[in-house]
Design a protein around this motif. Structure first.
Motif, PDB file in Angstrom:
ATOM      1  N   LYS A 177       0.836  -1.205   0.000  1.00 19.62           N
ATOM      2  CA  LYS A 177       0.000   0.000   0.000  1.00 19.62           C
ATOM      3  C   LYS A 177       0.871   1.255   0.000  1.00 19.62           C
ATOM      4  CE  LYS A 177      -3.897  -0.278   2.133  1.00 19.62           C
ATOM      5  NZ  LYS A 177      -4.993  -0.321   3.138  1.00 19.62           N
ATOM      6  N   THR A 178       1.948   1.230   0.763  1.00 22.20           N
ATOM      7  CA  THR A 178       2.876   2.376   0.790  1.00 22.20           C
ATOM      8  C   THR A 178       3.493   2.593  -0.586  1.00 22.20           C
ATOM      9  OG1 THR A 178       3.380   1.971   3.126  1.00 22.20           O
ATOM     10  CG2 THR A 178       4.968   3.284   1.860  1.00 22.20           C
ATOM     11  N   LEU A 179       3.880   1.493  -1.233  1.00 22.13           N
ATOM     12  CA  LEU A 179       4.484   1.588  -2.550  1.00 22.13           C
ATOM     13  C   LEU A 179       3.504   2.162  -3.572  1.00 22.13           C
ATOM     14  CD1 LEU A 179       6.737   1.039  -4.581  1.00 22.13           C
ATOM     15  CD2 LEU A 179       5.945  -1.344  -4.711  1.00 22.13           C
ATOM     16  N   LEU A 180       2.246   1.743  -3.495  1.00 19.98           N
ATOM     17  CA  LEU A 180       1.243   2.249  -4.434  1.00 19.98           C
ATOM     18  C   LEU A 180       1.046   3.753  -4.262  1.00 19.98           C
ATOM     19  CD1 LEU A 180      -1.421  -0.615  -4.365  1.00 19.98           C
ATOM     20  CD2 LEU A 180       0.243  -0.110  -6.158  1.00 19.98           C
ATOM     21  N   ASN A 181       1.046   4.210  -3.014  1.00 28.31           N
ATOM     22  CA  ASN A 181       0.935   5.649  -2.770  1.00 28.31           C
ATOM     23  C   ASN A 181       2.120   6.401  -3.378  1.00 28.31           C
ATOM     24  OD1 ASN A 181      -1.487   5.559  -1.332  1.00 28.31           O
ATOM     25  ND2 ASN A 181      -0.460   5.127   0.604  1.00 28.31           N
ATOM     26  N   LYS A 182       3.277   5.765  -3.327  1.00 26.05           N
ATOM     27  CA  LYS A 182       4.508   6.402  -3.814  1.00 26.05           C
ATOM     28  C   LYS A 182       4.513   6.545  -5.337  1.00 26.05           C
ATOM     29  CE  LYS A 182       9.537   5.678  -3.761  1.00 26.05           C
ATOM     30  NZ  LYS A 182      10.631   4.781  -3.279  1.00 26.05           N
ATOM     31  N   ILE A 183       3.985   5.545  -6.044  1.00 23.07           N
ATOM     32  CA  ILE A 183       4.071   5.573  -7.509  1.00 23.07           C
ATOM     33  C   ILE A 183       2.819   6.139  -8.166  1.00 23.07           C
ATOM     34  CG2 ILE A 183       5.666   3.615  -7.540  1.00 23.07           C
ATOM     35  CD1 ILE A 183       3.341   1.841  -8.420  1.00 23.07           C
ATOM     36  N   ASP A 184       1.815   6.531  -7.393  1.00 25.32           N
ATOM     37  CA  ASP A 184       0.572   7.052  -7.964  1.00 25.32           C
ATOM     38  C   ASP A 184       0.860   8.243  -8.878  1.00 25.32           C
ATOM     39  OD1 ASP A 184      -2.142   7.185  -8.380  1.00 25.32           O
ATOM     40  OD2 ASP A 184      -2.499   8.545  -6.689  1.00 25.32           O
ATOM     41  N   ARG A 185       0.224   8.217 -10.053  1.00 26.52           N
ATOM     42  CA  ARG A 185       0.305   9.280 -11.059  1.00 26.52           C
ATOM     43  C   ARG A 185       1.661   9.363 -11.765  1.00 26.52           C
ATOM     44  NH1 ARG A 185      -3.100  14.307  -8.277  1.00 26.52           N
ATOM     45  NH2 ARG A 185      -4.955  13.072  -7.784  1.00 26.52           N
ATOM     46  N   ARG A 186       2.501   8.383 -11.543  1.00 27.43           N
ATOM     47  CA  ARG A 186       3.751   8.325 -12.292  1.00 27.43           C
ATOM     48  C   ARG A 186       3.499   7.607 -13.630  1.00 27.43           C
ATOM     49  NH1 ARG A 186       8.346   6.088  -8.340  1.00 27.43           N
ATOM     50  NH2 ARG A 186       9.417   5.970 -10.365  1.00 27.43           N
ATOM     51  N   GLY A 187       4.528   7.533 -14.473  1.00 21.92           N
ATOM     52  CA  GLY A 187       4.409   6.819 -15.734  1.00 21.92           C
ATOM     53  C   GLY A 187       4.157   5.334 -15.496  1.00 21.92           C
ATOM     54  N   TYR A 188       3.458   4.699 -16.430  1.00 25.84           N
ATOM     55  CA  TYR A 188       3.020   3.314 -16.241  1.00 25.84           C
ATOM     56  C   TYR A 188       4.156   2.346 -15.917  1.00 25.84           C
ATOM     57  CZ  TYR A 188      -0.406  -0.430 -16.697  1.00 25.84           C
ATOM     58  OH  TYR A 188      -1.255  -1.466 -16.425  1.00 25.84           O
ATOM     59  N   PRO A 189       5.365   2.506 -16.490  1.00 24.94           N
ATOM     60  CA  PRO A 189       6.445   1.557 -16.180  1.00 24.94           C
ATOM     61  C   PRO A 189       6.786   1.462 -14.693  1.00 24.94           C
ATOM     62  CG  PRO A 189       6.999   2.792 -18.140  1.00 24.94           C
ATOM     63  CD  PRO A 189       5.768   3.437 -17.578  1.00 24.94           C
ATOM     64  N   ALA A 190       6.425   2.467 -13.908  1.00 27.76           N
ATOM     65  CA  ALA A 190       6.721   2.427 -12.470  1.00 27.76           C
ATOM     66  C   ALA A 190       5.964   1.308 -11.758  1.00 27.76           C
ATOM     67  CB  ALA A 190       6.401   3.772 -11.825  1.00 27.76           C
ATOM     68  N   TYR A 191       4.929   0.762 -12.399  1.00 27.50           N
ATOM     69  CA  TYR A 191       4.213  -0.394 -11.823  1.00 27.50           C
ATOM     70  C   TYR A 191       5.152  -1.588 -11.635  1.00 27.50           C
ATOM     71  CZ  TYR A 191      -0.820   0.771 -11.659  1.00 27.50           C
ATOM     72  OH  TYR A 191      -2.058   1.258 -11.312  1.00 27.50           O
ATOM     73  N   LYS A 192       6.264  -1.620 -12.393  1.00 28.30           N
ATOM     74  CA  LYS A 192       7.216  -2.726 -12.272  1.00 28.30           C
ATOM     75  C   LYS A 192       7.760  -2.835 -10.850  1.00 28.30           C
ATOM     76  CE  LYS A 192       7.469  -3.778 -16.783  1.00 28.30           C
ATOM     77  NZ  LYS A 192       7.097  -5.094 -17.353  1.00 28.30           N
ATOM     78  N   ASP A 193       7.742  -1.728 -10.115  1.00 31.17           N
ATOM     79  CA  ASP A 193       8.252  -1.753  -8.743  1.00 31.17           C
ATOM     80  C   ASP A 193       7.423  -2.639  -7.825  1.00 31.17           C
ATOM     81  OD1 ASP A 193      10.122   0.015  -9.656  1.00 31.17           O
ATOM     82  OD2 ASP A 193       9.210   1.796  -8.732  1.00 31.17           O
ATOM     83  N   THR A 194       6.203  -2.996  -8.244  1.00 32.82           N
ATOM     84  CA  THR A 194       5.334  -3.807  -7.383  1.00 32.82           C
ATOM     85  C   THR A 194       5.665  -5.296  -7.457  1.00 32.82           C
ATOM     86  OG1 THR A 194       3.657  -4.071  -9.116  1.00 32.82           O
ATOM     87  CG2 THR A 194       3.449  -2.156  -7.657  1.00 32.82           C
TER      88      THR A 194
END
Length: 568
Positions: A8-25
């Motif tokens: 949940k913390t990670l999702l808050n961090k990457i919200d509204r960033r470019g789609y490739p940032a989803y790879k961090d999950t």
């Protein structure tokens, strides 16, 4: 392992960033009662959805071991869990909004057959449940919408998991009925050889389907009722006494007028190699599980197949003991299909006059007089059908509507009369006495040695990425070649076709060495799937969520239709 709070913390961090940032999950997260693994993240919202898996420990899922004591019960339980999760997922899917596939929650869509799938696996030792699914990670355009993904992962998905994969709140009587049905079906299958049968169709079965595009039972259809001459009663472990038509081993002819149910019965027997769910109408249509539907298949490739028992002395001098062609005729393709089925271990052949090559099936007396035997390279199936059973134990069930040529050879003749079967063997045999037996006396043919050995292909061992795409039940595409499986009629699900593609890839990379025969390769694939599961074909954790296990016979069929296979 990280916690759900970390996610949940990670999702808050990457919200509204470019789609490739989803790879961090990517990673494994502990949720209350289960672990969630994000195994693959899609490149953008319009690409194939992300791959996730859910693992529930056996102690928490708490399904009684008695429900999966037998392998058939375990597969049935896995199938039921997939169906339950799928129903809940379909309600939750797209409740989270966004572009492309945003909000999708998808698992295998099971048909009427009960198949082993990568979608859900249950450990027989620990009771652990692993469920694989796809999720469309939400985005606005190509910008991450983490709030919507949080809604999926922390609200919608947990509801699906808890509603489907835990026993404590389940309909226990229903799960017991699933296990009992699986054991009863397996009991019938195991009794067939002991009773000298190759198939069983229970009284009351509903064989017709709702339509040509629906596998659901037809409403108002005539229930099946066995003729008394072929009636068999079995005492099942759970259901108790059940009666129906037992089709004996040997040669069985199914005849009757058009639209009276001949092909409907044969189609039910074709798919009787698989167990069916309760309510399908064919739950107790059980066929020898090595049975193969044989048909003509114009245009298919054939590689080094010994079809000499049916075709020989070709005018061009071509060797039919190692027959090869890129464009088979109806007769040569059907001959190859028979021989390849024997190589695949079939002990029952299923045929329909409508989909057979006439010149492969029969040569009437007038044609034999006009075109002399020595001028005809084709030995009709009619002339070999008794030999196949008497010398090699291969039974045949044949549907015929226009030719009586097989009456002399048949051991049993069943007439379909308005969907009701009648045993007319004695009557048909008497009538056949007035007509000449058109079979030609032949010396027995030797059985092929089945020693074909595929050579390895450097393309598959180069380390380069191999492009693999499922085309549903129609086939599978590998690199630039499409393997046409449209006429492999016992493929029940497109996920089986996809699995056949992985079988071929695994065989090319690990098994084809120029020394192993095709039989040995398929046996190795079967052993791998039996001992390590279907996911072992492609990596246990990274296995696609949409694969279903094919039979031995369909693996052979796929390999035989791969034009790039290099056989020696």
């Amino acid at each position: 392992m990280q916690t759900s709070s970390d996610l949940k913390t990670l999702l808050n961090k990457i919200d509204r960033r470019g789609y490739p940032a989803y790879k961090d999950t990517l990673g494994v997260y502990q949720f209350p009662g289960y672990t969630l693994s994000i195994d693959h993240v899609q490149g953008d919202p319009f690409a194939a959805p992300s791959k996730l898996s859910v693992c529930v420990r056996g102690k928490q899922a708490a399904f009684p071991a008695a429900l999966y004591r037998l392998p058939c019960q375990r597969i049935a339980l896995q199938d039921e869990l997939t169906r339950r999760f799928g129903r809940l997922a379909s309600q939750a899917s797209f409740q989270a909004k966004g572009s492309g596939h945003s909000g999708l929650i998808a698992v295998s869509r099971c048909g009427q057959e009960v198949l082993e799938r990568t979608a859900c696996s249950l450990s027989p030792e620990s009771g652990d449940i692993l469920l694989r699914l796809e999720v469309g990670f939400p985005a606005n355009g190509r910008t991450i919408n983490a709030r919507e993904l949080e809604k999926i992962l922390f609200d919608l998905l947990p509801r699906c998991v808890k509603g489907a994969l835990f026993y404590r709140d389940a309909d226990r009587a229903h799960f017991q009925a699933v296990a009992d049905l699986a054991e009863d079906q397996q009991y019938i299958r195991q009794k067939l050889p002991e009773l000298g049968l190759c198939a069983f169709v229970a009284d009351g079965s509903i064989l017709p389907r709702a339509s040509g595009v629906s596998a659901l039972p037809m409403k108002g259809a005539v229930p099946f009722q066995a003729p008394k001459e072929l009636s068999v009663t079995l005492q099942l472990p759970h259901r108790g006494a059940i009666s129906g038509m037992g089709i004996p081993r040997g040669i069985t002819l199914i005849v009757g007028g058009g639209y009276h149910g001949k092909s409907t019965l044969l189609k039910a027997l074709e798919l009787g190699v698989y167990p069916h769910i309760a309510g399908d109408g064919r739950e107790f249509v059980i066929t020898d599980d090595t049975a193969v539907k044989i048909r003509a298949e114009d245009g298919r490739s054939i590689q080094r197949t010994d079809i000499s028992m049916f075709i020989h002395d070709l005018p061009n001098g071509k060797d039919t003991s190692h027959f090869t062609t890129e464009d088979a005729s109806g007769s040569t393709s059907q001959a190859a299909n028979v021989v390849e089925s024997l190589e695949a271990g079939a002990s029952l052949l299923l045929m329909d006059e409508d989909t057979s090559a006439t010149n492969f099936m029969i040569r009437d007396q007038l044609m034999q007089r006009v075109v002399r035997r020595e001028m005809e390279p084709i030995t009709p199936f009619l002339d070999r059908i008794e030999e196949l059973y008497q010398q090699h134990g291969i039974s045949t069930i044949l549907v015929a509507g226009s030719s009586g040529a097989y009456f002399h050879a048949a051991d049993h003749i069943i007439q379909m009369d308005r969907y009701i079967p009648r045993d007319i063997t004695a009557f048909a045999k008497r009538e056949a006495q007035a007509f000449p037996d058109e079979r030609f006396p032949l010396s027995p043919a030797s059985m092929p040695d089945f020693a074909r050995c595929p050579k390895p292909s450097p393309e598959f061992r180069s380390g380069n990425r191999i492009k693999l795409k499922s085309l549903g039940r129609d086939g599978v595409s590998i690199q630039r070649e499409t393997i046409d499986l449209r006429y492999v009629e016992q493929l029940a699900d497109g996920e089986q076709s996809a699995a056949l593609g992985y079988c071929l890839l695994y065989a090319q990379k690990h098994l084809m060495d120029g020394r192993r025969t095709l039989r040995q390769i398929v046996e190795a694939l079967d052993w791998l799937m039996e001992t390590q599961g279907l996911a072992a074909l492609c990596g246990v954790r990274t296995a696609p969520p949409f694969l279903a296990r094919p039979r031995t016979q369909e693996i052979f069929a796929c390999l035989n239709r791969f034009r790039s296979l290099n056989l020696s």
